[in-house]
Design a protein around this motif. Structure first.
Motif, mmCIF file in Angstrom:
data_model
loop_
_atom_site.group_PDB
_atom_site.id
_atom_site.type_symbol
_atom_site.label_atom_id
_atom_site.label_comp_id
_atom_site.label_asym_id
_atom_site.label_seq_id
_atom_site.Cartn_x
_atom_site.Cartn_y
_atom_site.Cartn_z
ATOM 1 N N LEU A 183 -8.401 6.944 2.399
ATOM 2 C CA LEU A 183 -9.752 6.517 2.691
ATOM 3 C C LEU A 183 -10.776 7.394 2.230
ATOM 4 O O LEU A 183 -11.937 6.924 2.234
ATOM 5 C CB LEU A 183 -9.883 6.177 4.083
ATOM 6 C CG LEU A 183 -10.583 4.956 4.316
ATOM 7 C CD1 LEU A 183 -10.036 3.653 3.862
ATOM 8 C CD2 LEU A 183 -10.727 4.519 5.847
ATOM 9 N N PHE A 188 -6.767 9.695 7.566
ATOM 10 C CA PHE A 188 -6.929 8.526 6.457
ATOM 11 C C PHE A 188 -5.986 8.588 5.415
ATOM 12 O O PHE A 188 -6.359 7.989 4.345
ATOM 13 C CB PHE A 188 -8.353 8.836 6.199
ATOM 14 C CG PHE A 188 -9.388 8.520 7.169
ATOM 15 C CD1 PHE A 188 -9.412 7.179 8.031
ATOM 16 C CD2 PHE A 188 -10.318 9.378 7.629
ATOM 17 C CE1 PHE A 188 -10.517 6.988 8.849
ATOM 18 C CE2 PHE A 188 -11.255 9.313 8.465
ATOM 19 C CZ PHE A 188 -11.362 8.025 9.236
ATOM 20 N N PHE A 238 -3.798 6.654 3.927
ATOM 21 C CA PHE A 238 -3.171 5.253 4.025
ATOM 22 C C PHE A 238 -2.057 5.107 3.166
ATOM 23 O O PHE A 238 -0.980 4.189 3.865
ATOM 24 C CB PHE A 238 -4.229 4.182 3.489
ATOM 25 C CG PHE A 238 -5.028 3.698 4.789
ATOM 26 C CD1 PHE A 238 -5.619 4.461 5.663
ATOM 27 C CD2 PHE A 238 -5.229 2.216 4.873
ATOM 28 C CE1 PHE A 238 -6.335 4.394 6.464
ATOM 29 C CE2 PHE A 238 -6.147 1.891 5.839
ATOM 30 C CZ PHE A 238 -6.628 3.088 6.912
ATOM 31 N N GLY A 269 0.687 6.770 5.168
ATOM 32 C CA GLY A 269 0.857 6.273 6.541
ATOM 33 C C GLY A 269 1.325 4.829 6.475
ATOM 34 O O GLY A 269 2.199 4.525 7.586
ATOM 35 N N SER A 270 1.042 4.118 5.386
ATOM 36 C CA SER A 270 1.869 2.795 5.217
ATOM 37 C C SER A 270 3.269 2.893 5.167
ATOM 38 O O SER A 270 4.032 2.085 5.503
ATOM 39 C CB SER A 270 1.340 2.146 4.111
ATOM 40 O OG SER A 270 -0.120 1.899 4.127
ATOM 41 N N LEU A 317 0.923 -1.303 -0.062
ATOM 42 C CA LEU A 317 -0.103 -0.101 -0.005
ATOM 43 C C LEU A 317 0.832 1.303 0.108
ATOM 44 O O LEU A 317 0.547 2.209 -0.453
ATOM 45 C CB LEU A 317 -1.026 0.017 1.215
ATOM 46 C CG LEU A 317 -2.308 -1.035 1.218
ATOM 47 C CD1 LEU A 317 -3.035 -0.740 2.369
ATOM 48 C CD2 LEU A 317 -2.956 -0.484 0.017
ATOM 49 N N VAL A 333 -2.770 7.890 9.851
ATOM 50 C CA VAL A 333 -3.490 6.998 9.406
ATOM 51 C C VAL A 333 -4.995 6.814 9.911
ATOM 52 O O VAL A 333 -6.021 7.116 9.193
ATOM 53 C CB VAL A 333 -3.321 5.316 10.009
ATOM 54 C CG1 VAL A 333 -4.032 4.325 9.577
ATOM 55 C CG2 VAL A 333 -1.830 5.016 9.233
ATOM 56 N N VAL A 334 -5.084 7.329 11.370
ATOM 57 C CA VAL A 334 -6.559 7.191 11.904
ATOM 58 C C VAL A 334 -7.298 8.381 11.832
ATOM 59 O O VAL A 334 -8.462 8.476 11.614
ATOM 60 C CB VAL A 334 -6.258 6.615 13.283
ATOM 61 C CG1 VAL A 334 -7.798 6.695 13.935
ATOM 62 C CG2 VAL A 334 -5.638 5.234 13.190
ATOM 63 N N TYR A 347 -3.181 6.842 -1.663
ATOM 64 C CA TYR A 347 -4.236 6.156 -1.113
ATOM 65 C C TYR A 347 -4.858 6.716 0.135
ATOM 66 O O TYR A 347 -4.370 6.569 0.955
ATOM 67 C CB TYR A 347 -4.071 4.713 -1.015
ATOM 68 C CG TYR A 347 -5.207 3.773 -0.709
ATOM 69 C CD1 TYR A 347 -6.328 4.005 -0.898
ATOM 70 C CD2 TYR A 347 -4.927 2.654 0.357
ATOM 71 C CE1 TYR A 347 -7.428 3.180 -0.440
ATOM 72 C CE2 TYR A 347 -6.036 1.892 0.807
ATOM 73 C CZ TYR A 347 -7.271 2.132 0.569
ATOM 74 O OH TYR A 347 -8.218 1.424 0.821
#
Lengths: 316, 279
Positions: free
Chosen positions: A65, A278, A280, A283-284, A58, A274-275, A63
């Motif tokens: 969310l 969002f 991703f 964050g990944s 990812l 991430v949280v 990307y």
């Protein structure tokens, strides 16, 4: 006393290595062993290795969310963005600072506690029960307790420290806020450190210490020349575990400052991406970098201090 | 010489007790401050004479539907995770302690690596995976990660323990006429029980303490455990955190831990020290 009749006792295992490994018995044992560890191994890998590989995948995409359909392959762009952002370097520096300071304090205080617990002859149950309470308390609760203790409206620290004004806001600037976070960390984990060191202390032979005493060694000499060198393995394993644990610091920061005034750790930064946002893809990428930095630190500690990992894994 | 030594140990003893118990005493004291006094500002360790709420904060916290639900979630999730984790760890630890098989090193290395794993780096992939699988914000969604993160500790503790068991006793019992089931149940189980018990307590502590998974893999009170619920607890006025209510909640959430520590103190110390450092 016990003549070894059982085929697979501890001593038996070593003898068996000489036997060619293709006997039926060996094969059956091999199969049984693998079957018994399979469920635990599968579960451990399911929740770590598999998601980590997915993170790796990812991290190559843009990307988010909030717009999941616009996922787009961007190669290493996320890593370039993350590594060229000063936020990552500042949080890493802050995390390493927290790690070094807390582990140093925990080691010194923990060793002092271990010495007392080793020598104390009265109320052993009481002291052990007490030392387990910080260990067992939820980190979030410890964070709240210290946050309120340092609070200038409802806390007690300001009134107990004579050189501080009663309105001093501990969470207003970096230096004092990070100190408050470290106090909570050190309070909760020093008991754990002292228990590990106590186990190491118990392995130092009393005879050797006595002999040094008879030879006229002072207390300090006995500590530095006899006791400490003999519990090297225990100290190193404790440092390794605590350092990696400290590097993952998250709970206390979340509860006490929520990352304000520059107190964010690498874990906290990753969590925010991430949280809360969002993001991703990035964050990944941060997750992968966090994982790599933990590996690097583990490697450095093991190499620098020559930690005997076999003793951590209990291979004799 | 002897005299100063004794004084030093006495002072050390007092220091350790203060270190361990002062913050606990503080959070208990805070939980008795009234909410009015907190809003007005009440510095100091003990509640002022007019600012004490008695047990009102505890009554309020226990009447809070969300908090009750969080306690229920935490107890349920932690007990299930502990039971399953200890069963799997017992099987694995038995194999590691007693059998010779290919891949043993790999299992031990994996366990060691997972004990050091940065939990936060799993948040994004697990969040994604759990939503796809439909176990986001459920008990199972938390039980699975708790199990995998407590397995290393449980496997170490148990395999260290199983190595010390005199397994010849099993054969001895069979020679004396016991069936293999009897030998297992009457000889091996009583010897292994303390180790299994230690592993269970340590696993429970870990799961009870977890915060990262608790906040990131839940979104409602359906599965939110206590640490997450405490951190989200804002009360009526979001700009003025109800410190004394939170303190009461914190004390309630600590009671199970204190009870476990009081009852099993000896076992926990043995388990912690045997699992981590053994030459």
């Amino acid at each position: 006393m016990s003549t070894v009749t059982a085929p697979a006792t501890k001593d038996g295992v070593n003898e068996k290595k000489a036997v060619p490994p293709d006997s039926d018995r060996m094969k059956a044992e091999n199969r049984l062993g693998q079957r018994l560890v399979a469920p635990a191994l599968a579960l451990m890998l399911l929740v770590t290795a598999f998601p980590m590989l997915r993170s790796l995948y990812l991290s190559l995409f843009d990307y988010s969310l909030t717009a999941p359909d616009e996922r787009e392959f961007v190669g290493l762009q996320n890593y370039i963005t993350a590594l060229s952002d000063s936020a990552l370097w500042l949080t890493t520096l802050n995390t390493v600072f927290i790690m070094v300071v807390t582990v140093a304090f925990e080691l010194v205080i923990g060793f002092a506690f271990a010495l007392v617990m080793h020598r104390v002859v009265f109320a052993r149950g009481l002291i052990r029960t007490s030392i387990l309470i910080p260990y067992g308390i939820i980190t979030v609760v410890s964070g709240f307790a210290w946050q309120f203790a340092f609070s200038n409206t409802n806390g007690f620290v300001n009134s107990w420290l004579p050189f501080l004004d009663s309105t001093f806001n501990w969470f207003g600037q970096y230096g004092s806020a990070i100190a408050a976070i470290m106090v909570s960390e050190i309070w909760k984990t020093t008991p754990f450190m002292s228990l590990l060191l106590l186990a190491g202390l118990a392995q130092v032979s009393e005879d050797m210490v006595e002999a040094a005493k008879v030879d006229g060694a002072t207390w300090l000499q006995r500590m530095t020349k006899v006791v400490l060198p003999n519990m090297r393995a225990a100290i190193m394993v404790a440092v390794l575990f605590r350092a990696l644990d400290a590097y993952r610091v998250f709970d206390n920061i979340f509860v006490m400052t929520n990352g304000a005034v520059g107190t964010r750790s690498v874990s906290f930064l990753t969590y925010q991406q991430v949280v809360e946002q969002f993001q991703f893809g990035i964050g990944s990428a941060l997750s992968v970098l966090l994982f790599l930095s933990v590996l690097l630190i583990a490697f450095l500690i093991v190499k620098l201090f020559k930690v005997d990992l076999a003793s951590a894994r209990q291979e004799k | 010489m002897r005299g100063t030594n004794k004084v030093g140990i006495g002072v050390g003893f007092i220091l350790i007790m203060v270190w361990c118990l002062l913050p606990v005493a503080w959070i208990i004291s805070l939980s008795f401050k009234s909410q009015e006094a907190i809003t007005a500002g009440s510095p100091g360790f003990l509640p002022t004479s007019g600012g004490s709420a008695g047990f009102q904060n505890y009554v309020d916290v226990l009447n809070d539907e969300q908090f009750r639900r969080a306690i229920f979630n935490s107890i349920g999730i932690c007990l299930i995770a502990t039971a399953l984790s200890v069963i799997l760890a017992t099987l694995a630890a038995y194999a590691i302690a007693r059998l010779e098989f290919k891949g043993k090193r790999f299992v031990l290395t994996t366990a060691l690596a997972i004990a050091m794993f940065p939990v936060v780096s799993l948040v994004s992939p697990l969040f994604d995976m759990w939503r796809t699988l439909g176990i986001y914000d459920t008990w199972i969604g938390l039980i699975i990660p708790y199990m995998s993160f407590t397995l290393p500790l449980a496997i170490w503790t148990l395999s260290a323990f199983f190595r010390e068991i005199p397994w010849e006793m099993e054969q001895a019992a069979q020679v004396d006429g016991a069936t293999s089931w009897q030998a297992f149940r009457k000889v091996i189980v009583p010897l292994a029980a303390p180790g299994v018990f230690t592993a269970a307590i340590l696993t429970f502590f870990f799961a009870w303490n977890d915060f990262v998974f608790g906040i990131s893999l839940t979104s409602t009170e359906a599965a939110r455990p206590i640490p997450a619920a405490l951190s989200f607890f804002v009360g009526a006025d979001p700009f003025n955190r109800p410190a004394s209510l939170l303190a009461a909640g914190a004390v309630v959430s600590t009671i199970p831990i204190i009870l476990i520590v009081l009852v099993f103190q000896r076992k926990i110390v043995a388990g912690l020290t045997s699992g981590a450092v053994k030459g």
